[in-house]
Scaffold this motif. Structure first.
Motif, PDB file in Angstrom:
ATOM      1  N   LEU A 157      18.963  37.178 -55.945  1.00 52.79           N
ATOM      2  CA  LEU A 157      20.724  37.667 -55.728  1.00 52.79           C
ATOM      3  C   LEU A 157      20.150  38.822 -55.526  1.00 52.79           C
ATOM      4  O   LEU A 157      20.476  39.812 -54.277  1.00 52.79           O
ATOM      5  N   ARG A 188      26.761  33.737 -58.544  1.00 55.45           N
ATOM      6  CA  ARG A 188      26.818  34.355 -57.231  1.00 55.45           C
ATOM      7  C   ARG A 188      27.888  33.947 -56.865  1.00 55.45           C
ATOM      8  O   ARG A 188      28.459  34.686 -55.707  1.00 55.45           O
ATOM      9  N   GLN A 235      23.973  37.542 -49.903  1.00 61.24           N
ATOM     10  CA  GLN A 235      23.656  36.945 -51.451  1.00 61.24           C
ATOM     11  C   GLN A 235      24.687  35.414 -51.767  1.00 61.24           C
ATOM     12  O   GLN A 235      24.192  34.436 -52.452  1.00 61.24           O
ATOM     13  N   SER A 252      29.614  37.185 -55.416  1.00 58.81           N
ATOM     14  CA  SER A 252      28.970  37.537 -53.722  1.00 58.81           C
ATOM     15  C   SER A 252      30.630  36.728 -53.000  1.00 58.81           C
ATOM     16  O   SER A 252      31.012  37.248 -52.172  1.00 58.81           O
TER      17      SER A 252
END
Length: 336
Positions: A23, A152, A15, A155
């Motif tokens: 994603l 993100r 990711q 992640s």
């Protein structure tokens, strides 16, 4: 580690290359690629009961196989994803997911052939249990949060947690190692070989194994605010002449024992009651020698017959309560 942990770590790293629009798909690719190396468990033989020991965590887990393994995964996934992303993106996600697997497995005590085919050494860093929910669940939540919020940053939070926990495992290992040396010293023993592994699901309670003379000493070390010990048991090192003197040294069973010696990193004991060559590294309770697996030996079998693979992983309520008491500190009170 377990498949869920492997997939979660693979998804988190994959990711990191994604965008808010992909994603989920990138995470799926990383998750599948992160689990893929363990397909080597399918390499088994009905004629050779310990063949799987040689091939699990072998070539599929090697650092040198990552480009090939990730390519195979990408080629498999590509037909399902090609309408929404190009092959380069798929391969990159697959590469990152696949690359985490061998390294994460090397953090456990089972042994991983990271440098195959150039070395058959089983790499063991011993800084995390094969299953550890405290490691996996937060990482999984963060990966899922990245998908749900399409951000993100979650992640990267997951990656940060993964690195932090594994680093903490190394710190805990060093603390346990120092305590284990102190325990051996208190007995007047010179620890010729010593290894530690975290017990199931945590990095607080450790199994300590060291060799002195011809015996292995097994204890539990608890590393919380201070290091304390639970005195355990000892067992003689496996010896052909002492334990199975009538076994033909050229027999297939003897060859199987040597293969098992390589797998267990030469931590072999012997259970006389079962006539079982054991792997001392693994037991359900960290200060005990009751084995989880081993080779049943029959000295009367034909020289071409294989040893029999044996497993025993039952954990009754008494043992479970004992484990909980050791983990909580109720049983480990010897200051080291």
């Amino acid at each position: 580690m377990d498949p869920l942990s492997q997939g979660t770590v693979g998804a988190a790293f994959a990711q990191s290359t994604g965008t808010k629009n992909n994603l989920f798909k990138i995470g799926v690719i990383g998750f599948l690629a992160g689990m893929a190396p363990d397909l080597d468990v399918l390499i088994q033989s009905s004629n050779d009961p310990i063949l799987f020991l040689e091939y699990h965590r072998q070539f599929t887990h090697s650092l040198f196989f990552i480009p090939i393994g990730s390519l195979i995964v990408a080629l498999f996934i590509s037909p399902f994803m090609k309408s929404s992303m190009n092959f380069k993106t798929i391969y990159m996600a697959s590469f990152l997911g696949y690359a985490t697997h061998g390294l994460l497995d090397a953090c456990t005590s089972y042994g991983t052939l990271l440098f195959w085919p150039f070395s058959d050494e089983r790499i063991t860093w011993n800084n995390i249990s094969i299953v550890d929910p405290i490691f996996t669940i937060p990482a999984l939540i963060l990966v899922a949060s990245a998908i749900k919020t399409r951000k993100r940053k979650f992640s990267f939070f997951a990656i940060g947690w993964i690195i932090f926990y594994l680093s903490l495992g190394f710190i805990q290992y060093d603390r346990a190692l120092s305590a284990a040396h102190e325990l051996a010293k208190s007995r007047g023993h010179d620890a010729e070989r010593i290894t530690l592994k975290p017990s199931f699901g945590n990095i607080i309670l450790w199994k300590s194994i060291y060799k002195h003379d011809d015996n292995f000493y097994v204890d539990a070390i608890r590393t919380a605010t201070s290091s304390t010990g639970c005195i355990g048991e000892s067992i003689a090192e496996f010896d052909y002449e002492l334990h199975i003197p009538r076994l033909n040294i050229d027999s297939q069973q003897a060859k199987d024992i040597e293969r098992f010696r390589w797998f267990s990193q030469d931590y072999l004991g012997f259970d006389k009651e079962k006539n079982l060559v054991t792997d001392i590294r693994y037991s359900m309770i960290p200060n005990q020698i009751e084995p989880m697996w081993g080779l049943l030996i029959d000295e009367n079998m034909d020289v071409s017959a294989h040893a029999i693979w044996w497993t025993g992983r039952d954990l009754d309520q008494t043992q479970l309560d004992l484990f909980k008491d050791m983990l909580s500190g109720k049983k480990c009170k010897i200051t080291l």
